[in-house]
Design an enzyme around this catalytic site. Structure first.
Site, mmCIF file in Angstrom:
data_model
loop_
_atom_site.group_PDB
_atom_site.id
_atom_site.type_symbol
_atom_site.label_atom_id
_atom_site.label_comp_id
_atom_site.label_asym_id
_atom_site.label_seq_id
_atom_site.Cartn_x
_atom_site.Cartn_y
_atom_site.Cartn_z
ATOM 1 N N GLU A 150 4.214 -0.055 -5.904
ATOM 2 C CA GLU A 150 3.743 0.952 -5.022
ATOM 3 C C GLU A 150 4.944 0.763 -3.963
ATOM 4 O O GLU A 150 5.483 1.778 -3.483
ATOM 5 C CB GLU A 150 2.933 0.679 -4.043
ATOM 6 C CG GLU A 150 2.171 1.937 -2.803
ATOM 7 C CD GLU A 150 1.146 1.671 -2.216
ATOM 8 O OE1 GLU A 150 1.060 2.898 -1.082
ATOM 9 O OE2 GLU A 150 0.294 0.530 -2.549
ATOM 10 N N SER A 190 -2.589 -1.287 3.451
ATOM 11 C CA SER A 190 -1.798 -2.102 2.730
ATOM 12 C C SER A 190 -0.553 -1.945 3.665
ATOM 13 O O SER A 190 0.470 -0.891 3.967
ATOM 14 C CB SER A 190 -1.405 -2.326 1.448
ATOM 15 O OG SER A 190 -1.127 -1.158 1.562
ATOM 16 N N THR A 191 0.875 -2.636 4.038
ATOM 17 C CA THR A 191 2.290 -2.879 4.043
ATOM 18 C C THR A 191 2.906 -2.958 2.539
ATOM 19 O O THR A 191 2.805 -4.087 2.556
ATOM 20 C CB THR A 191 2.850 -2.831 5.106
ATOM 21 O OG1 THR A 191 3.790 -2.504 5.947
ATOM 22 C CG2 THR A 191 2.726 -4.871 5.163
ATOM 23 N N GLN A 192 4.238 -2.171 2.938
ATOM 24 C CA GLN A 192 5.196 -3.174 1.401
ATOM 25 C C GLN A 192 6.521 -3.181 2.011
ATOM 26 O O GLN A 192 7.019 -2.494 2.882
ATOM 27 C CB GLN A 192 5.801 -1.855 0.312
ATOM 28 C CG GLN A 192 3.929 -2.122 -0.690
ATOM 29 C CD GLN A 192 2.816 -1.604 0.090
ATOM 30 O OE1 GLN A 192 2.453 -0.157 0.458
ATOM 31 N NE2 GLN A 192 1.465 -1.962 -0.114
#
Length: 471
Positions: A150, A190-192
């Site tokens: 992702e 979530s964080t990317q």
């Protein structure tokens, strides 16, 4: 026969053959040069979005030049919310797919690939896949996109939309290649973070290699599960409940005197808050939260969501014991929802006049503090690198989302369009017919040139006769 009659007949034949040649060219364009289409369903934690992409049959350095032509948000929450009633997905999915059908030419429906990519713990892939299988498109399957994937696809999207790939593709040497941008994706669960580090060889295990438009890139990427905005807020509520041990809890991040109530299952039923469940956990019990509007305490509560001791003073380790090289270059933050757009507007003190729901309004303070804390204390952006962060929802007409990078990656595996056409003929017979039509086209062209010459000669003869005709 009068010379003028011959001229009219020549024009008639000329028009007839021109029309036939135009029809033949149009047929060739439909069969061999029409664009390709792809559909990606982004099944996130809080919503599902359908993207339609288009690219020409001819690829550039084996990667399709993809553009977003349509976007449809499926009404309702994320697909995991339909766990107890999968049939309710049919209508909202169907509404979007009907709009997609109108955007893609009917004769290309069966050759249009559709993919469902699920992120952040989606589990109803089979249900969603059945809805797509019943449509006219070629459903290639559903898969869970991993956190690193992702992040990588988000990085590809950001750099593609900002022109960092095509501007150098096949034209300039690698050493003259345009510098890429880093990408930050703030999701619900979530964080990317993804970028090309100063020296990837120092930590080859933390980078992914991707080849696009003839060049190879080594990208650092990491996904922090449970650090999406929605899951982070649920964890904060669970921490507040732990500290109060009561069904009436003060929340410093909510506006002063604001009150609301949630069931324990709403914020303690998540996998991200499983370890924070109280001993007396009753899923249906209501917990009342009372807003106190205290910015200092709100910041302190947000800081408890990050584990800084796990790094033990290790270099290039911001939080949770995860290795991360020092941030470098410009970054684009993809704000895919109105919620994040409003939060960033609040954080940057931008005046935005919009009608928002109660859910958005009550979380302004938490969202702004959480995003700021994540960027500054988590990812280690400082006064020097902060101006290099660019918050955007779209570039042009394309959303900054992992789905475009996903589609770009998939086009490397999709063959040229002529190979996708299902022909009821043997290759040798098709080749013979193609040669025949090509020869006919050339003969038509030669004949048209001949007719033009004859027509011009007839006009000259007619003009001469008129000049020398006695009165």
């Amino acid at each position: 026969m009068h010379p003028l009659s011959k001229g009219r007949r020549a024009k008639k034949y000329s028009c007839m053959w021109t029309c036939k040649l135009s029809l033949f060219i149009s047929l060739c364009n439909v069969l061999f040069f029409s664009p390709q289409y792809g559909i990606v369903l982004d099944a996130g934690s809080s919503r599902t979005t359908v993207y339609v992409y288009e690219w020409p049959a001819e690829k550039e350095n084996d990667t399709g030049v993809v553009s977003q032509i349509f976007k449809c948000s499926v009404k309702g929450p994320g697909i995991s919310s339909y766990e107890n009633n999968p049939g309710a997905l049919a209508k909202p999915f169907g509404d979007c797919l009907n709009k997609v059908k109108e955007r893609i030419p009917v004769h290309l429906h069966k050759n249009t690939s559709a993919y469902l990519g699920a992120t952040a713990g989606m589990r109803l892939l089979r249900c969603s896949g059945n809805s797509l299988n019943s449509g006219p498109f070629e459903f290639r399957g559903a898969q869970i996109i991993t956190g690193p994937e992702e992040g990588l696809y988000g990085w590809i999207t950001a750099n593609y939309l900002t022109g960092n790939f095509l501007e150098v593709s096949g034209l300039l040497p690698l050493w003259f290649q345009k510098e890429t941008m880093g990408a930050l994706d703030l999701g619900g669960a979530s964080t990317q973070i993804s970028f090309i580090p100063e020296d990837f060889q120092d930590n080859p295990n933390s980078t992914l290699q991707v080849k696009l438009y003839g060049y190879e890139y080594n990208v650092y990427t990491h996904s922090f599960q449970c650090y999406g905005r929605d899951e982070a807020e649920k964890r904060s509520l669970a921490l507040l409940l732990q500290s109060r041990a009561s069904s009436n809890v003060d929340n410093p991040c909510y506006p002063q005197n604001y009150e609301t109530a949630f069931t324990m299952k709403y914020f303690c039923g998540s996998l991200c808050t499983q370890s924070l469940r109280p001993a007396n956990y009753y899923p249906n019990q209501l917990v009342k939260f009372h807003g106190t509007g205290d910015p200092g305490l709100c910041q302190e509560m947000v800081s408890l969501l990050f584990n800084f001791t796990a790094c033990r003073d290790r270099r290039e380790c911001p939080f949770n014991g995860i290795h991360q090289p020092k941030v470098k270059g410009n970054f684009v933050v993809g704000l895919r929802t109105q919620h994040f757009f409003l939060s960033i507007s609040f954080l940057l003190l931008i005046s935005v006049v919009l009608i928002v729901t109660e859910t958005y309004a009550r979380s302004y303070c938490f969202s702004a503090n959480f995003i700021y804390y994540l960027l500054v204390h988590g990812y280690k952006f400082d006064a020097e690198t902060w101006p290099q962060i660019h918050f955007q929802k779209e570039v042009g007409n394309s959303s900054i989302a992992w789905s475009l990078g996903y589609m770009l990656s998939l086009t490397n595996m999709i063959p040229a369009e002529s190979k996708l056409i299902q022909l009821p003929l043997k290759p040798s017979l098709f080749a013979g017919l193609l040669l025949f039509f090509t020869a006919m086209a050339l003969l038509c062209l030669i004949f048209l040139v001949y007719l033009c010459i004859v027509s011009c000669n007839q006009k000259n003869i007619s003009h001469v006769e008129q000049v020398f005709t006695p009165e």
